[in-house]
Design a protein around this motif. Structure first.
Motif, PDB file in Angstrom:
ATOM      1  N   TYR A 153       0.842  -1.196   0.000  1.00 51.54           N
ATOM      2  CA  TYR A 153       0.000   0.000   0.000  1.00 51.54           C
ATOM      3  C   TYR A 153       0.878   1.247   0.000  1.00 51.54           C
ATOM      4  CZ  TYR A 153      -3.302  -3.592   1.360  1.00 51.54           C
ATOM      5  OH  TYR A 153      -4.055  -4.739   1.398  1.00 51.54           O
ATOM      6  N   PRO A 154       1.634   1.442  -1.097  1.00 52.47           N
ATOM      7  CA  PRO A 154       2.609   2.536  -1.126  1.00 52.47           C
ATOM      8  C   PRO A 154       1.996   3.933  -1.095  1.00 52.47           C
ATOM      9  CG  PRO A 154       2.402   1.520  -3.288  1.00 52.47           C
ATOM     10  CD  PRO A 154       1.644   0.647  -2.338  1.00 52.47           C
ATOM     11  N   THR A 155       0.768   4.080  -1.595  1.00 48.13           N
ATOM     12  CA  THR A 155       0.150   5.414  -1.556  1.00 48.13           C
ATOM     13  C   THR A 155      -0.174   5.811  -0.125  1.00 48.13           C
ATOM     14  OG1 THR A 155      -0.812   5.107  -3.754  1.00 48.13           O
ATOM     15  CG2 THR A 155      -1.755   6.846  -2.379  1.00 48.13           C
ATOM     16  N   ALA A 156      -0.770   4.902   0.629  1.00 44.33           N
ATOM     17  CA  ALA A 156      -1.111   5.205   2.019  1.00 44.33           C
ATOM     18  C   ALA A 156       0.137   5.501   2.839  1.00 44.33           C
ATOM     19  CB  ALA A 156      -1.880   4.040   2.635  1.00 44.33           C
ATOM     20  N   PHE A 157       1.122   4.618   2.752  1.00 47.89           N
ATOM     21  CA  PHE A 157       2.337   4.823   3.545  1.00 47.89           C
ATOM     22  C   PHE A 157       3.200   5.935   2.973  1.00 47.89           C
ATOM     23  CE2 PHE A 157       1.044   0.753   5.172  1.00 47.89           C
ATOM     24  CZ  PHE A 157       1.480   0.764   6.494  1.00 47.89           C
ATOM     25  N   GLY A 158       3.174   6.113   1.658  1.00 47.69           N
ATOM     26  CA  GLY A 158       4.002   7.132   1.030  1.00 47.69           C
ATOM     27  C   GLY A 158       3.532   8.546   1.284  1.00 47.69           C
ATOM     28  N   PHE A 181      10.283  -4.235   8.402  1.00 48.94           N
ATOM     29  CA  PHE A 181       9.188  -3.263   8.312  1.00 48.94           C
ATOM     30  C   PHE A 181       9.732  -1.853   8.124  1.00 48.94           C
ATOM     31  CE2 PHE A 181       6.339  -0.176  10.301  1.00 48.94           C
ATOM     32  CZ  PHE A 181       5.168  -0.420   9.600  1.00 48.94           C
ATOM     33  N   LEU A 182      10.717  -1.468   8.931  1.00 46.64           N
ATOM     34  CA  LEU A 182      11.273  -0.123   8.834  1.00 46.64           C
ATOM     35  C   LEU A 182      11.939   0.111   7.480  1.00 46.64           C
ATOM     36  CD1 LEU A 182      12.768   0.271  12.416  1.00 46.64           C
ATOM     37  CD2 LEU A 182      10.738   1.406  11.502  1.00 46.64           C
ATOM     38  N   ALA A 183      12.598  -0.913   6.966  1.00 43.68           N
ATOM     39  CA  ALA A 183      13.219  -0.781   5.648  1.00 43.68           C
ATOM     40  C   ALA A 183      12.158  -0.581   4.570  1.00 43.68           C
ATOM     41  CB  ALA A 183      14.066  -2.011   5.341  1.00 43.68           C
ATOM     42  N   ASN A 184      11.035  -1.276   4.679  1.00 41.24           N
ATOM     43  CA  ASN A 184       9.962  -1.126   3.695  1.00 41.24           C
ATOM     44  C   ASN A 184       9.297   0.239   3.798  1.00 41.24           C
ATOM     45  OD1 ASN A 184      10.408  -3.688   2.664  1.00 41.24           O
ATOM     46  ND2 ASN A 184       8.931  -4.672   4.033  1.00 41.24           N
ATOM     47  N   VAL A 185       9.125   0.736   5.015  1.00 41.07           N
ATOM     48  CA  VAL A 185       8.603   2.096   5.179  1.00 41.07           C
ATOM     49  C   VAL A 185       9.537   3.089   4.505  1.00 41.07           C
ATOM     50  CG1 VAL A 185       8.108   3.944   6.827  1.00 41.07           C
ATOM     51  CG2 VAL A 185       7.325   1.615   7.291  1.00 41.07           C
ATOM     52  N   ALA A 186      10.848   2.926   4.746  1.00 39.61           N
ATOM     53  CA  ALA A 186      11.832   3.855   4.184  1.00 39.61           C
ATOM     54  C   ALA A 186      11.855   3.821   2.665  1.00 39.61           C
ATOM     55  CB  ALA A 186      13.215   3.520   4.735  1.00 39.61           C
ATOM     56  N   ARG A 187      11.527   2.672   2.078  1.00 43.50           N
ATOM     57  CA  ARG A 187      11.513   2.578   0.613  1.00 43.50           C
ATOM     58  C   ARG A 187      10.426   3.447  -0.001  1.00 43.50           C
ATOM     59  NH1 ARG A 187      11.657  -3.539  -1.433  1.00 43.50           N
ATOM     60  NH2 ARG A 187      11.356  -2.427  -3.406  1.00 43.50           N
ATOM     61  N   VAL A 188       9.275   3.557   0.658  1.00 41.16           N
ATOM     62  CA  VAL A 188       8.166   4.331   0.088  1.00 41.16           C
ATOM     63  C   VAL A 188       8.067   5.732   0.678  1.00 41.16           C
ATOM     64  CG1 VAL A 188       6.848   2.247  -0.425  1.00 41.16           C
ATOM     65  CG2 VAL A 188       6.453   3.427   1.728  1.00 41.16           C
ATOM     66  N   ASN A 189       8.707   5.962   1.832  1.00 40.60           N
ATOM     67  CA  ASN A 189       8.597   7.266   2.491  1.00 40.60           C
ATOM     68  C   ASN A 189       9.860   7.516   3.319  1.00 40.60           C
ATOM     69  OD1 ASN A 189       7.714   9.635   3.696  1.00 40.60           O
ATOM     70  ND2 ASN A 189       5.689   8.830   4.216  1.00 40.60           N
ATOM     71  N   PRO A 190      10.967   7.841   2.654  1.00 40.69           N
ATOM     72  CA  PRO A 190      12.245   7.989   3.361  1.00 40.69           C
ATOM     73  C   PRO A 190      12.176   9.025   4.479  1.00 40.69           C
ATOM     74  CG  PRO A 190      12.593   7.982   0.996  1.00 40.69           C
ATOM     75  CD  PRO A 190      11.107   8.073   1.209  1.00 40.69           C
ATOM     76  N   GLY A 191      12.603   8.621   5.682  1.00 40.73           N
ATOM     77  CA  GLY A 191      12.729   9.554   6.782  1.00 40.73           C
ATOM     78  C   GLY A 191      11.476   9.842   7.563  1.00 40.73           C
ATOM     79  N   VAL A 192      10.324   9.277   7.181  1.00 45.62           N
ATOM     80  CA  VAL A 192       9.107   9.541   7.936  1.00 45.62           C
ATOM     81  C   VAL A 192       9.270   9.001   9.351  1.00 45.62           C
ATOM     82  CG1 VAL A 192       7.903   7.388   7.316  1.00 45.62           C
ATOM     83  CG2 VAL A 192       6.577   9.435   7.892  1.00 45.62           C
ATOM     84  N   GLU A 193       8.720   9.700  10.334  1.00 45.94           N
ATOM     85  CA  GLU A 193       8.839   9.269  11.721  1.00 45.94           C
ATOM     86  C   GLU A 193       7.975   8.035  11.966  1.00 45.94           C
ATOM     87  OE1 GLU A 193       8.580  11.054  16.265  1.00 45.94           O
ATOM     88  OE2 GLU A 193       7.526  12.078  14.635  1.00 45.94           O
ATOM     89  N   VAL A 194       8.534   7.079  12.703  1.00 44.95           N
ATOM     90  CA  VAL A 194       7.822   5.865  13.071  1.00 44.95           C
ATOM     91  C   VAL A 194       7.744   5.806  14.596  1.00 44.95           C
ATOM     92  CG1 VAL A 194       7.815   3.335  12.985  1.00 44.95           C
ATOM     93  CG2 VAL A 194       8.626   4.655  11.008  1.00 44.95           C
ATOM     94  N   VAL A 195       6.536   5.641  15.116  1.00 46.81           N
ATOM     95  CA  VAL A 195       6.310   5.611  16.563  1.00 46.81           C
ATOM     96  C   VAL A 195       5.689   4.276  16.938  1.00 46.81           C
ATOM     97  CG1 VAL A 195       5.062   6.659  18.498  1.00 46.81           C
ATOM     98  CG2 VAL A 195       6.016   8.109  16.705  1.00 46.81           C
ATOM     99  N   TYR A 196       6.214   3.633  17.952  1.00 45.56           N
ATOM    100  CA  TYR A 196       5.667   2.366  18.439  1.00 45.56           C
ATOM    101  C   TYR A 196       4.654   2.619  19.547  1.00 45.56           C
ATOM    102  CZ  TYR A 196       9.349  -0.166  15.964  1.00 45.56           C
ATOM    103  OH  TYR A 196      10.161  -0.689  14.989  1.00 45.56           O
ATOM    104  N   THR A 228      18.491  10.060  -0.204  1.00 46.33           N
ATOM    105  CA  THR A 228      18.697   8.618  -0.256  1.00 46.33           C
ATOM    106  C   THR A 228      17.923   7.973   0.864  1.00 46.33           C
ATOM    107  OG1 THR A 228      20.681   8.821   1.118  1.00 46.33           O
ATOM    108  CG2 THR A 228      21.002   8.801  -1.256  1.00 46.33           C
ATOM    109  N   PRO A 229      17.299   6.813   0.638  1.00 51.62           N
ATOM    110  CA  PRO A 229      16.503   6.173   1.684  1.00 51.62           C
ATOM    111  C   PRO A 229      17.344   5.842   2.905  1.00 51.62           C
ATOM    112  CG  PRO A 229      16.073   5.176  -0.448  1.00 51.62           C
ATOM    113  CD  PRO A 229      17.264   6.072  -0.613  1.00 51.62           C
ATOM    114  N   ALA A 230      16.718   6.015   4.067  1.00 47.64           N
ATOM    115  CA  ALA A 230      17.352   5.635   5.330  1.00 47.64           C
ATOM    116  C   ALA A 230      16.253   5.223   6.279  1.00 47.64           C
ATOM    117  CB  ALA A 230      18.157   6.787   5.907  1.00 47.64           C
TER     118      ALA A 230
END
Length: 279
Positions: A153-158, A181-196, A228-230
């Motif tokens: 779901y790259p549009t939603a996460f991107g 999971f974090l690597a996949n998030v970074a592929r579609v939305n580099p640098g977005v904050e992830v909160v657990y 660059t993705p991170a």
């Protein structure tokens, strides 16, 4: 085929116009909207219950609108927080649209509301295409859903400006692969904050509220997108009375970034009435 594409573009353009008018109308009142997207069962309602209760405890005036195809179960749950809540029944429609939202808010949204939380229909496909006039778009994913959700779901996460990982107390029995999971998030939305987060343990409680208030105060919802993705290091606010060690080593990136006109009858589970700017 072209006519179908043209019609879709026209519908989305109409929605975007309505969304911008809604965003401006909320801004004129000193408020912003927060759009919560996820698949069914991710824990949106449980998380929102916690955030609304914290807002009430802190004296932050908030309101919530929750959308479902049927039942008012979620609205009843959220109303227990004591804040104004309204249910939207979409009658089969798989997403909310800006015109629908404006129709529900007119004459209902309390004048002093600083934040409007919108719990979108449980779906990561259709809702991702529709701007609701939000100033903060949040996507939730539970640890039980699979690490490839961002790629599916790259549009939603991107387009998310914040990603919340829910039910992390189940990560170990679910075999959740955090790094994947974090690597996949970074592929579609580099640098977005992830909160657990965990509704059961209280991990991450208040993080959404704090982020929304910061955006309302002028902090950009979109962080600068990296070239660059991170993998972004997940933010874990301290949680009182819980001893949870969740240390992981990740690169921390500073970056991150959306139609039926159906005003429907009101299902009001809250209080306070003031007309929304109809522009």
């Amino acid at each position: 085929m072209c006519r179908t594409a043209d019609l879709r573009r026209a519908v989305l353009a109409h929605n975007d116009d309505s969304a911008q008018a809604l965003r401006e109308g909320l801004a004129a009142r000193g408020a912003i909207a927060v759009n919560l997207l996820s698949s069914p069962g991710s824990g949106k309602t449980a998380l929102l219950e916690t955030e609304l209760a914290l807002a009430r405890e802190r004296g932050v005036p908030v309101a919530a609108l929750t959308a479902d195809l049927a039942t008012e179960n979620d609205a009843r749950r959220l109303a227990r927080s004591g804040v104004p809540v309204q249910q939207v029944l979409t009658d089969g429609l798989c997403h909310l649209e800006a015109v629908m939202l404006r129709g529900y808010l007119a004459g209902w949204l309390p004048q002093d509301a600083a934040l409007l939380f919108v719990e979108n229909v449980g779906n990561l496909v259709c809702p991702a295409a529709y701007d609701l006039g939000e100033s903060l778009r949040v996507v939730l994913a539970s640890v039980t859903e699979g690490e490839d959700k961002p790629l599916k779901y790259p549009t939603a996460f991107g387009t998310a400006q914040l990603v919340l990982v829910t039910k992390v107390d189940l990560a170990e029995p679910a075999g959740f692969d955090e790094a994947a999971f974090l690597a996949n998030v970074a592929r579609v939305n580099p640098g977005v904050e992830v909160v657990y987060t965990s509704a059961r343990t209280g991990l991450g409680a208040g993080a959404l509220l704090d982020r929304a208030l910061a955006v309302r105060a002028g902090t950009p919802a979109h962080r600068p997108v990296m070239t660059t993705p991170a993998v972004a290091a997940p933010h874990r606010p301290p949680v009182p009375d819980h001893d949870h060690d969740h240390d992981h080593d990740h690169d921390h990136g500073d970056g991150s970034g959306h139609h039926h006109d159906h005003p429907a009858p009101h299902h009001d589970h809250g209080h306070g009435h003031a007309a929304l700017d109809p522009r």
